[in-house]
Design a protein around this motif. Structure first.
Motif, mmCIF file in Angstrom:
data_model
loop_
_atom_site.group_PDB
_atom_site.id
_atom_site.type_symbol
_atom_site.label_atom_id
_atom_site.label_comp_id
_atom_site.label_asym_id
_atom_site.label_seq_id
_atom_site.Cartn_x
_atom_site.Cartn_y
_atom_site.Cartn_z
ATOM 1 N N VAL B 78 0.785 -1.277 0.102
ATOM 2 C CA VAL B 78 -0.090 0.045 -0.180
ATOM 3 C C VAL B 78 0.866 1.420 -0.029
ATOM 4 C CG1 VAL B 78 -1.555 1.322 1.367
ATOM 5 C CG2 VAL B 78 -1.913 -1.136 1.014
ATOM 6 N N PHE B 79 2.093 1.105 1.070
ATOM 7 C CA PHE B 79 2.899 2.465 1.000
ATOM 8 C C PHE B 79 3.400 2.610 -0.410
ATOM 9 C CE2 PHE B 79 7.134 3.993 1.863
ATOM 10 C CZ PHE B 79 6.611 5.181 2.591
ATOM 11 N N SER B 83 2.312 5.710 -2.687
ATOM 12 C CA SER B 83 3.368 6.700 -3.341
ATOM 13 C C SER B 83 3.485 6.848 -4.516
ATOM 14 C CB SER B 83 4.700 6.109 -2.374
ATOM 15 O OG SER B 83 4.774 6.159 -0.994
ATOM 16 N N LEU B 84 3.925 5.548 -5.585
ATOM 17 C CA LEU B 84 3.956 5.784 -6.850
ATOM 18 C C LEU B 84 2.978 6.372 -7.606
ATOM 19 C CD1 LEU B 84 5.806 2.276 -7.530
ATOM 20 C CD2 LEU B 84 6.904 4.556 -7.259
ATOM 21 N N TRP B 127 7.037 17.197 8.894
ATOM 22 C CA TRP B 127 5.335 16.521 8.741
ATOM 23 C C TRP B 127 4.800 16.134 10.018
ATOM 24 C CZ3 TRP B 127 2.065 16.739 5.091
ATOM 25 C CH2 TRP B 127 2.502 17.261 3.881
ATOM 26 N N SER B 128 5.735 15.368 11.061
ATOM 27 C CA SER B 128 5.258 15.025 12.239
ATOM 28 C C SER B 128 4.399 16.238 13.093
ATOM 29 C CB SER B 128 6.498 14.669 13.190
ATOM 30 O OG SER B 128 6.969 13.437 12.729
ATOM 31 N N TRP B 129 5.195 17.451 13.054
ATOM 32 C CA TRP B 129 4.524 18.540 13.723
ATOM 33 C C TRP B 129 3.203 18.996 12.912
ATOM 34 C CZ3 TRP B 129 4.140 19.977 17.983
ATOM 35 C CH2 TRP B 129 3.602 21.138 18.647
ATOM 36 N N LEU B 130 3.298 18.937 11.407
ATOM 37 C CA LEU B 130 2.347 19.537 10.770
ATOM 38 C C LEU B 130 0.951 18.549 11.008
ATOM 39 C CD1 LEU B 130 3.591 20.081 6.960
ATOM 40 C CD2 LEU B 130 2.191 21.707 8.573
ATOM 41 N N LEU B 131 1.270 17.127 11.342
ATOM 42 C CA LEU B 131 0.157 16.355 11.624
ATOM 43 C C LEU B 131 -0.175 16.117 13.007
ATOM 44 C CD1 LEU B 131 1.054 13.568 8.666
ATOM 45 C CD2 LEU B 131 -0.451 15.236 8.454
ATOM 46 N N ASN B 132 0.592 16.858 14.019
ATOM 47 C CA ASN B 132 0.293 16.502 15.396
ATOM 48 C C ASN B 132 -1.147 16.622 15.710
ATOM 49 O OD1 ASN B 132 0.321 17.618 18.163
ATOM 50 N ND2 ASN B 132 2.105 16.848 18.368
ATOM 51 N N ALA B 161 -1.448 6.046 6.142
ATOM 52 C CA ALA B 161 -1.642 6.823 5.188
ATOM 53 C C ALA B 161 -0.830 8.363 5.429
ATOM 54 C CB ALA B 161 -3.317 7.574 5.518
ATOM 55 N N SER B 162 -0.725 8.527 6.833
ATOM 56 C CA SER B 162 0.134 9.941 7.031
ATOM 57 C C SER B 162 1.631 9.780 6.685
ATOM 58 C CB SER B 162 0.061 10.000 8.725
ATOM 59 O OG SER B 162 -1.038 10.049 9.069
ATOM 60 N N VAL B 163 2.201 8.457 6.805
ATOM 61 C CA VAL B 163 3.508 8.395 6.252
ATOM 62 C C VAL B 163 3.589 8.268 4.698
ATOM 63 C CG1 VAL B 163 4.682 7.240 8.558
ATOM 64 C CG2 VAL B 163 3.326 5.965 6.617
ATOM 65 N N THR B 164 2.596 7.602 4.115
ATOM 66 C CA THR B 164 2.522 7.664 2.612
ATOM 67 C C THR B 164 2.522 9.090 2.149
ATOM 68 O OG1 THR B 164 1.235 5.668 2.916
ATOM 69 C CG2 THR B 164 1.498 6.608 0.689
ATOM 70 N N ILE B 165 1.747 9.941 2.751
ATOM 71 C CA ILE B 165 1.392 11.425 2.321
ATOM 72 C C ILE B 165 2.642 12.301 2.559
ATOM 73 C CG2 ILE B 165 0.498 13.773 2.956
ATOM 74 C CD1 ILE B 165 -1.947 12.052 3.756
ATOM 75 N N ALA B 166 3.602 12.031 3.510
ATOM 76 C CA ALA B 166 4.815 12.556 3.670
ATOM 77 C C ALA B 166 5.847 12.115 2.425
ATOM 78 C CB ALA B 166 5.535 12.267 5.136
ATOM 79 N N ASN B 167 5.809 10.971 2.303
ATOM 80 C CA ASN B 167 6.568 10.188 1.278
ATOM 81 C C ASN B 167 6.148 10.480 -0.289
ATOM 82 O OD1 ASN B 167 8.902 8.580 0.619
ATOM 83 N ND2 ASN B 167 7.508 7.098 -0.267
ATOM 84 N N ILE B 168 4.984 10.917 -0.233
ATOM 85 C CA ILE B 168 4.557 11.341 -1.679
ATOM 86 C C ILE B 168 5.151 12.718 -1.935
ATOM 87 C CG2 ILE B 168 2.538 12.331 -2.929
ATOM 88 C CD1 ILE B 168 1.151 10.022 -1.726
ATOM 89 N N TRP B 169 5.017 13.591 -0.699
ATOM 90 C CA TRP B 169 5.657 14.801 -0.997
ATOM 91 C C TRP B 169 7.122 14.849 -1.361
ATOM 92 C CZ3 TRP B 169 9.009 17.667 2.502
ATOM 93 C CH2 TRP B 169 8.987 19.302 2.317
ATOM 94 N N ILE B 170 7.845 14.073 -0.623
ATOM 95 C CA ILE B 170 9.279 13.836 -0.809
ATOM 96 C C ILE B 170 9.582 13.538 -2.323
ATOM 97 C CG2 ILE B 170 11.255 12.617 -0.304
ATOM 98 C CD1 ILE B 170 10.069 12.622 2.529
#
Lengths: 274, 297
Positions: B78-79, B83-84, B127-132, B161-170
């Motif tokens: 899923v990740f 992401s892709l 992203w951790s702080w944005l999503l706090n 989903a949260s870590v995937t969003i951060a990874n998409i951004w990167i």
């Protein structure tokens, strides 16, 4: 371009908005780094650092300087090792075409694909036996694996473009291979040396996985671990954490300013050749 | 004046010798060590002193029959897939947009590279702080439209989903740059011909750009796949794979087994690592085949 002026500027507007959206998290990092402690948990969050404070940056100077120093030293070591290994290899692959050269390029391409976690585990086991866990040379060696295959590919591509006449002229002047490499090929390839050095420094500076597995228990830890411990121990002071993150981003900013055109080249090097 | 071939060949390998030795010592040996780790039953003591008994494929059986194996594999898929798909779509849209060349397009395109250049720990902590949950900007923004705060990083339903969003951004900048260079390689005459035929922008995209971009797209996706399978830093820093393993991928699980516990399990950790290598290598060989074929054209 034949597009009429107003239309083009309208696109610039859209481009600005898109870039702004993409870079918003970066802005937020900077904003939080200037936020006062008591405003950190304000609802709604302050969108501008109007009552800004340098406290976060003071905390960086008080607590994070040794980490930054370590990262700097490791970065320079990684750069030196990477260029020393990769530049001669690039010269040989581009200009001397030895038998087996293609196979070596293939191996380098594959080497880039090995997950860092596997490399880390292998290094950990070897370093334990060799007694170089928690040492800077050990971390430099490990970090260089992030850059060496890429560096050889870049040097090969770059040195391929050096005119053969230039090298033959050196040979006619009586220079051996080593002299030709040192006093003709390297000076001509200055740009590629810069590109490789910048990337090697940036990757070593950004490395977290080797640092956390190989020097995580030592006295000399890089800035990535500095931030990581910060998040772990001190998860109230996000202004200080974000200030450290801003400082840790400086090499990336310098890379982008100094070597903008090489950055795109570096990104695409593995993907699209010519 | 011309030296005999023998002396010609020897110096070439002298220039390559350091890097070859380096590859053996720092790539081949760790890989070998990893395979060896996965085939023996290691304890902390035998890890240091040696003499771990040979265990055959036991570690692999342990891993495959572990109840966390299938969920973790699913998280990895899923990740990676999420992401892709999004990195590629956004990257393509931005590449098409920036390909139009307008004032400042060069500078803005360079600025968009920033997320790709930042150290991952910087992006992950931002992203951790944005999503706090309590003080993050994302929940504050949702609150403005009347949506209840979401526990992005601390609820099992949202962490992946949260870590995937951060990874998409990167990953968007990488897709942008590679696809952009692919767009530049398409000769302008192709478009001019279609403009004479009266094709609209959308038709041109589907019938010209996308087919001509297929090789570059395939390469972008495969490289993205190789990079995404490797992702460790972002997830570890944001959620450590939790809560209760809900955002753990194979890379995270492997790390947790080998380094994340007081009592490390090097054997199973290495076994998962080797499964990851096989997945990356399959993608890698596919990539090299595609790359070769594109060069032959």
């Amino acid at each position: 371009m034949t597009t009429s002026r107003p239309r083009a500027w309208w696109k610039t507007g859209v481009g600005l908005v898109l870039t702004g959206l993409m870079l918003f998290p970066v802005y937020w990092m900077v904003n939080v780094s200037f936020t006062r402690d008591r405003d950190l948990r304000a609802t709604p969050p302050h969108l501008l650092p109007t009552d800004g404070t340098w406290d976060g940056y003071r905390a960086v100077i008080d607590q994070q300087l040794p980490y930054l120093g370590t990262s700097f030293v490791v970065g320079l070591g990684t750069v030196a090792l990477t260029v020393a290994l990769a530049a001669p290899a690039g010269y040989a692959l581009a200009k001397l075409r030895p038998p087996g050269g293609r196979a070596l390029s293939f191996v380098l391409l594959i080497a880039q694909m090995i997950p860092g976690i596997i490399m880390a585990m292998g290094f950990y086991a070897s370093y334990l036996t060799l007694g170089i866990l928690n040492t800077l040379p050990g971390l430099i060696l490990a970090d260089s694996t992030l850059a060496v295959p890429f560096a050889v590919l870049i040097f090969t591509a770059f040195m391929y473009g050096i005119p053969d006449e230039l090298l033959q002229a050196a040979v006619i002047d009586g220079a051996g291979r080593l002299r030709t490499f040192w006093s003709v090929v390297l000076p001509v390839s200055r740009n590629s040396v810069v590109t490789v050095s910048l990337f090697a420094f940036l990757w070593s500076w950004s490395d977290f996985i080797f640092a956390s597995t190989l020097v995580g228990g030592g006295d000399h830890q890089p800035i990535t671990l500095g931030i990581y411990h910060y998040i772990g121990n001190n998860n109230q002071q996000w202004n200080a954490i974000m200030a450290t993150a801003v400082v840790a981003s400086i090499p990336a900013a310098i890379l982008l300013i100094l070597a903008q055109r090489y950055v795109s080249m570096g990104v695409t090097a593995g993907a699209v050749k010519d | 004046m011309t030296p005999p071939t023998r002396t010609r060949r020897w110096p070439a390998w002298a220039f390559l010798a350091p890097v070859t030795g380096y590859l053996v010592a720092f790539y081949a040996y760790p890989l070998y060590r990893n395979v060896e780790l996965s085939l023996r039953e290691y304890t902390v003591r035998s890890f240091v002193q040696g003499g771990a008994p040979f265990a055959g494929l036991d570690n692999y059986r342990t891993v495959l029959s572990d109840p966390t194996f299938w969920p973790t594999l699913a998280h990895t898929l899923v990740f990676t897939g999420g992401s892709l798909a999004f990195q590629f779509t956004f990257g393509m849209a931005l590449a098409l947009f920036f390909h139009q060349h307008f004032p400042l397009s060069r500078t803005l395109r360079a600025l968009i590279l920033v997320p790709w250049l930042l150290p991952l720990i910087v992006s992950a902590s931002t992203w951790s702080w944005l999503l706090n949950s309590d003080s993050g900007l994302v929940n504050a923004a949702l609150g403005v439209v009347g949506i209840e705060p979401v526990h992005w990083l601390t609820s099992p339903g949202w962490s992946l989903a949260s870590v995937t969003i951060a990874n998409i951004w990167i990953g968007i900048p990488f897709n942008l740059v590679v696809l952009y260079s692919g767009l530049q390689a398409i000769p302008a005459e192709v478009y001019e011909a279609s403009a004479l035929d009266g094709a609209t922008g959308w038709q041109r995209f589907w019938s010209i750009t996308l087919p001509l971009l297929r090789p570059v797209s395939a390469i972008t996706l495969l490289l993205g796949l190789i990079y995404t399978l490797k992702v460790f830093d972002i997830i570890w820093i944001m959620t450590k794979g939790g809560p209760t393993g809900s955002s753990a991928t194979l890379a995270i699980w492997s790390y947790r087994l080998s380094f994340g516990n007081l009592l490390p399990e090097f054997g199973p950790g290495a076994a998962i690592g080797n499964l990851l290598i096989v997945m990356a290598l399959v993608a890698g060989l596919l990539y090299i085949r595609l790359e070769r074929r594109q060069h032959l054209r």
